[in-house]
Enzyme design. Structure first.
Site, short mmCIF file in Angstrom:
data_model
loop_
_atom_site.label_atom_id
_atom_site.label_comp_id
_atom_site.label_asym_id
_atom_site.label_seq_id
_atom_site.Cartn_x
_atom_site.Cartn_y
_atom_site.Cartn_z
N ASN A 107 -7.23 -19.59 -3.45
CA ASN A 107 -5.79 -19.68 -3.69
C ASN A 107 -5.47 -20.70 -4.79
OD1 ASN A 107 -4.99 -18.99 -0.29
ND2 ASN A 107 -4.34 -17.77 -2.03
N GLY A 171 -9.34 -6.45 -8.18
CA GLY A 171 -8.12 -5.75 -8.59
C GLY A 171 -8.06 -4.32 -8.10
N ASP A 203 -3.01 -12.50 -0.13
CA ASP A 203 -2.83 -12.84 1.28
C ASP A 203 -2.92 -11.58 2.15
OD1 ASP A 203 -2.55 -15.53 0.79
OD2 ASP A 203 -0.38 -15.41 0.58
#
Length: 259
Positions: A107, A171, A203
């Site tokens: 993150n 992705g 997330d």
């Protein structure tokens, strides 16, 4: 703001037993641009917040018996030195319970760190204590110098003694999974008609992986669930507006045209 957060957690059946309140500091928040396509601008207001003053001794009140998995994020240790100390103390407490599995999502939030050098060094050190690591290719490029999913996976498998699985988000292509045993596979992603807002996709992916592992799915099937939730997230404007119910997720994953 803090009371609102508590109410939202309770409304979504998330226990708030371990949440404390203080009148000394304010509740952190962020502002996000509303976009119709792609990546929005995000502005953080977390410095000197209540979370930034988190007391590590609070963790001593947690009953770890029965805990199956702890999810760790690179955001919390970025908000203050005190938060970083608390994060490391949590790792110490978890290590005393070898049956607890840990997942770690880097993150990356460069705005919250004093320097990129410190961010890279700290997050890679923290990641070494996790069983399952969930980096993206963009994060891999910053944290270890490569966008190659297998090189990213190999780096983290070699970096941590307890790390046994790395799932690299690639992705629209899906996810690359590699284990310490050397098994490696690409789990295909889900095609979407339009990408509206990318915030929340990572997330959502973590939600899929974590719930999948807790429910006994294989790592590949857990990653597939993560891909599904992540693809739903990017089709909605809010951070979690696109997250599905269990029935919606099942219907979505059964639609073979999506894969």
């Amino acid at each position: 703001m803090g009371e609102f957060v508590n109410k939202q957690l309770e409304a979504n059946h998330i226990l708030t037993d371990y949440i404390d309140s203080t009148s000394k500091y304010w509740t952190a928040f962020q502002l996000k641009q509303r976009v119709t396509k792609g990546d929005p601008g995000i502005y953080y207001y977390r410095r000197n917040s209540a979370a930034a003053h988190f007391d590590k001794q609070t963790l001593d009140h947690i009953d770890f018996e029965g805990v199956k998995l702890v999810h760790l994020s690179g955001i919390f240790p970025a908000i203050s030195e005190q938060a970083l100390v608390a994060f490391k103390y949590l790792l110490h407490l978890i290590a005393q319970h070898p049956t607890i599995r840990t997942t770690f999502d880097p993150n990356l939030r460069p705005q919250l760190w004093s320097s990129q050098e410190k961010m890279v060094k700290t997050l890679n050190e923290l990641a070494s204590h996790a069983n399952v690591i969930l980096p993206g290719v963009n994060e891999g490029e910053i944290l270890m110098g490569s966008r190659d999913p297998e090189k990213i996976a190999d780096f983290y498998l070699a970096n941590g003694e307890v790390t046994d699985t790395v799932i690299v988000k690639i992705g629209a292509k899906g996810a690359f999974v590699k284990t310490r045993a050397g098994q490696a596979t690409i789990v295909p992603g889900y095609s979407v008609d339009q990408v509206i807002d990318t915030v929340g996709a990572g997330d959502g992916f973590a939600v899929g992986v974590i719930t999948g592992l807790l429910e006994g799915l294989s790592t590949e099937e857990a990653a597939r669930r993560g891909n599904a939730i992540g693809s739903l997230a990017v089709q909605a404007p809010g951070d979690n507006d696109g997250y599905p119910t269990r029935d919606q997720l099942a219907a979505y994953q059964n639609d073979e045209q999506r894969v």
